[in-house]
Design a protein around this motif. Structure first.
Motif, mmCIF file in Angstrom:
data_model
loop_
_atom_site.group_PDB
_atom_site.id
_atom_site.type_symbol
_atom_site.label_atom_id
_atom_site.label_comp_id
_atom_site.label_asym_id
_atom_site.label_seq_id
_atom_site.Cartn_x
_atom_site.Cartn_y
_atom_site.Cartn_z
ATOM 1 N N MET A 1 -38.065 20.656 10.585
ATOM 2 C CA MET A 1 -39.136 20.443 9.603
ATOM 3 C C MET A 1 -38.994 18.882 9.451
ATOM 4 N N MET A 2 -40.299 18.327 9.179
ATOM 5 C CA MET A 2 -40.183 16.784 9.247
ATOM 6 C C MET A 2 -39.731 16.308 7.934
ATOM 7 N N LYS A 3 -39.283 14.878 7.784
ATOM 8 C CA LYS A 3 -38.942 14.296 6.766
ATOM 9 C C LYS A 3 -39.754 14.739 5.517
ATOM 10 N N LYS A 4 -41.103 14.154 5.837
ATOM 11 C CA LYS A 4 -42.209 14.445 4.632
ATOM 12 C C LYS A 4 -42.069 15.781 3.998
ATOM 13 N N GLU A 5 -42.238 16.820 4.719
ATOM 14 C CA GLU A 5 -42.186 18.064 4.473
ATOM 15 C C GLU A 5 -40.899 18.395 3.691
ATOM 16 N N LEU A 6 -39.593 18.144 4.145
ATOM 17 C CA LEU A 6 -38.397 18.273 3.545
ATOM 18 C C LEU A 6 -38.375 17.600 2.387
ATOM 19 N N ARG A 7 -38.891 16.482 2.434
ATOM 20 C CA ARG A 7 -38.775 15.760 0.942
ATOM 21 C C ARG A 7 -39.500 16.452 -0.146
ATOM 22 N N LYS A 8 -40.627 16.790 0.137
ATOM 23 C CA LYS A 8 -41.589 17.266 -0.662
ATOM 24 C C LYS A 8 -41.166 18.912 -1.299
ATOM 25 N N GLU A 9 -40.614 19.681 -0.222
ATOM 26 C CA GLU A 9 -40.193 21.081 -0.543
ATOM 27 C C GLU A 9 -38.847 20.951 -1.635
ATOM 28 N N THR A 10 -37.857 19.848 -1.183
ATOM 29 C CA THR A 10 -36.724 19.689 -1.794
ATOM 30 C C THR A 10 -37.178 18.993 -3.288
ATOM 31 N N TYR A 133 -26.389 12.790 6.023
ATOM 32 C CA TYR A 133 -27.713 12.129 6.207
ATOM 33 C C TYR A 133 -28.552 12.400 4.927
ATOM 34 N N ARG A 134 -29.453 11.755 4.639
ATOM 35 C CA ARG A 134 -29.878 11.766 3.331
ATOM 36 C C ARG A 134 -31.711 11.834 3.576
ATOM 37 N N ILE A 135 -32.282 11.971 2.837
ATOM 38 C CA ILE A 135 -33.802 11.750 2.741
ATOM 39 C C ILE A 135 -33.976 11.182 1.184
ATOM 40 N N GLY A 136 -34.449 9.735 1.263
ATOM 41 C CA GLY A 136 -34.809 9.284 0.122
ATOM 42 C C GLY A 136 -36.198 9.436 -0.330
ATOM 43 N N TYR A 137 -36.776 8.191 -0.870
ATOM 44 C CA TYR A 137 -38.149 8.444 -1.298
ATOM 45 C C TYR A 137 -39.136 7.837 -0.195
ATOM 46 N N VAL A 165 -29.533 20.673 2.402
ATOM 47 C CA VAL A 165 -30.324 21.259 3.530
ATOM 48 C C VAL A 165 -29.635 21.527 4.890
ATOM 49 N N GLU A 166 -30.107 22.393 5.558
ATOM 50 C CA GLU A 166 -29.461 22.430 6.672
ATOM 51 C C GLU A 166 -29.351 21.489 7.671
ATOM 52 N N LYS A 167 -30.554 20.623 7.960
ATOM 53 C CA LYS A 167 -30.336 19.414 8.632
ATOM 54 C C LYS A 167 -31.362 18.636 8.238
ATOM 55 N N VAL A 168 -30.811 17.201 8.444
ATOM 56 C CA VAL A 168 -31.800 16.336 7.982
ATOM 57 C C VAL A 168 -32.025 15.679 9.318
ATOM 58 N N PRO A 169 -33.420 15.425 9.614
ATOM 59 C CA PRO A 169 -33.870 14.759 10.863
ATOM 60 C C PRO A 169 -33.311 13.287 10.752
ATOM 61 N N ALA A 170 -32.473 12.897 11.607
ATOM 62 C CA ALA A 170 -31.935 11.437 11.238
ATOM 63 C C ALA A 170 -32.499 10.558 12.462
ATOM 64 N N GLU A 171 -32.486 9.393 12.162
ATOM 65 C CA GLU A 171 -33.198 8.422 13.095
ATOM 66 C C GLU A 171 -32.190 7.400 13.352
ATOM 67 N N VAL A 172 -32.224 6.562 14.448
ATOM 68 C CA VAL A 172 -31.101 5.675 14.855
ATOM 69 C C VAL A 172 -30.779 4.685 13.580
ATOM 70 N N PHE A 173 -31.577 4.437 12.579
ATOM 71 C CA PHE A 173 -31.316 3.320 11.476
ATOM 72 C C PHE A 173 -30.790 3.954 10.557
ATOM 73 N N ASP A 174 -30.824 5.553 10.265
ATOM 74 C CA ASP A 174 -30.341 6.180 9.222
ATOM 75 C C ASP A 174 -29.017 6.020 9.177
ATOM 76 N N GLN A 175 -28.464 5.767 7.898
ATOM 77 C CA GLN A 175 -26.946 5.705 7.627
ATOM 78 C C GLN A 175 -26.785 6.895 6.932
ATOM 79 N N ALA A 176 -25.489 7.397 7.317
ATOM 80 C CA ALA A 176 -24.904 8.635 6.353
ATOM 81 C C ALA A 176 -24.018 8.208 5.434
#
Length: 190
Positions: A1-10, A133-137, A165-176
């Motif tokens: 699932m993409m970050k945007k969808e995951l953000r909206k769903e959560t 790993y996190r999804i912010g705004y 969530v099970e997994k946040v799609p993390a990118e290189v610059f994402d900090q856990a």
């Protein structure tokens, strides 16, 4: 699932919580945080000011102030997408609605703090996985901020169980983050 969808769903799941449930769960999380060794040892704690159904931080801010620790809050600067840190002494008097509707210190109460003065960072977010790993705004404010933060400073995210969530799609610059505290558990991520 993409970050945007995951953000909206959560956000939708979190939006189902009643004000009472948010207060009850936030208080349980605050109790866990207050008993957490890194929090007890810290003197300078950066803490977000909650909005839009986030884990409430008022109790934590009051605890820091009454324990004679420094409550340090972020101020978002949209132009540079960076955060200025400010020492908060009296929330009732010093805060006003700022960027994005988040409460921030009024200009005359900004007391700048350097990132390397912080002992502990308390992080908000929309969704988290157990690796930290996190999804912010979507503004990237915290990712940019983490780059400036000395690595030894622990980052603790506060979240409701339903934000895991099970997994946040993390990118290189994402900090856990190092830890996640929910109403039912403390997760050591790294």
């Amino acid at each position: 699932m993409m970050k945007k969808e995951l953000r909206k769903e959560t956000q939708n799941r979190r939006g189902m919580l009643s004000e009472g449930e948010i207060l009850e769960k936030s208080s349980a999380i605050a109790q866990k945080l207050k008993a957490f060794p890194a929090y007890q040892a810290a003197q300078n704690v950066m803490v977000y000011i909650d909005f839009r159904g986030e884990v409430k931080t008022g109790e934590i801010i009051q605890d820091l102030i009454s324990s004679h620790k420094r409550a340090i809050v972020p101020i978002c600067v949209p132009k540079t997408r960076e955060m200025i840190l400010s020492h908060l002494k009296n929330p009732a008097e010093e805060l006003a609605e700022g960027t994005f509707g988040v409460f921030e210190p009024k200009e005359e109460y900004i007391r700048p703090v350097a990132p390397d003065e912080i002992d502990l960072v308390i992080v908000p977010g929309v969704a988290f996985d157990r690796k930290g790993y996190r999804i912010g705004y979507g503004g990237g404010y915290y990712d940019r901020f983490f780059e400036k933060l000395p690595k030894k400073i622990p980052a603790v995210a506060l979240a409701f169980d339903l934000q895991l969530v099970e997994k946040v799609p993390a990118e290189v610059f994402d900090q856990a983050v190092d830890y996640i505290i929910t109403e039912s558990e403390i997760i050591q991520c790294k």
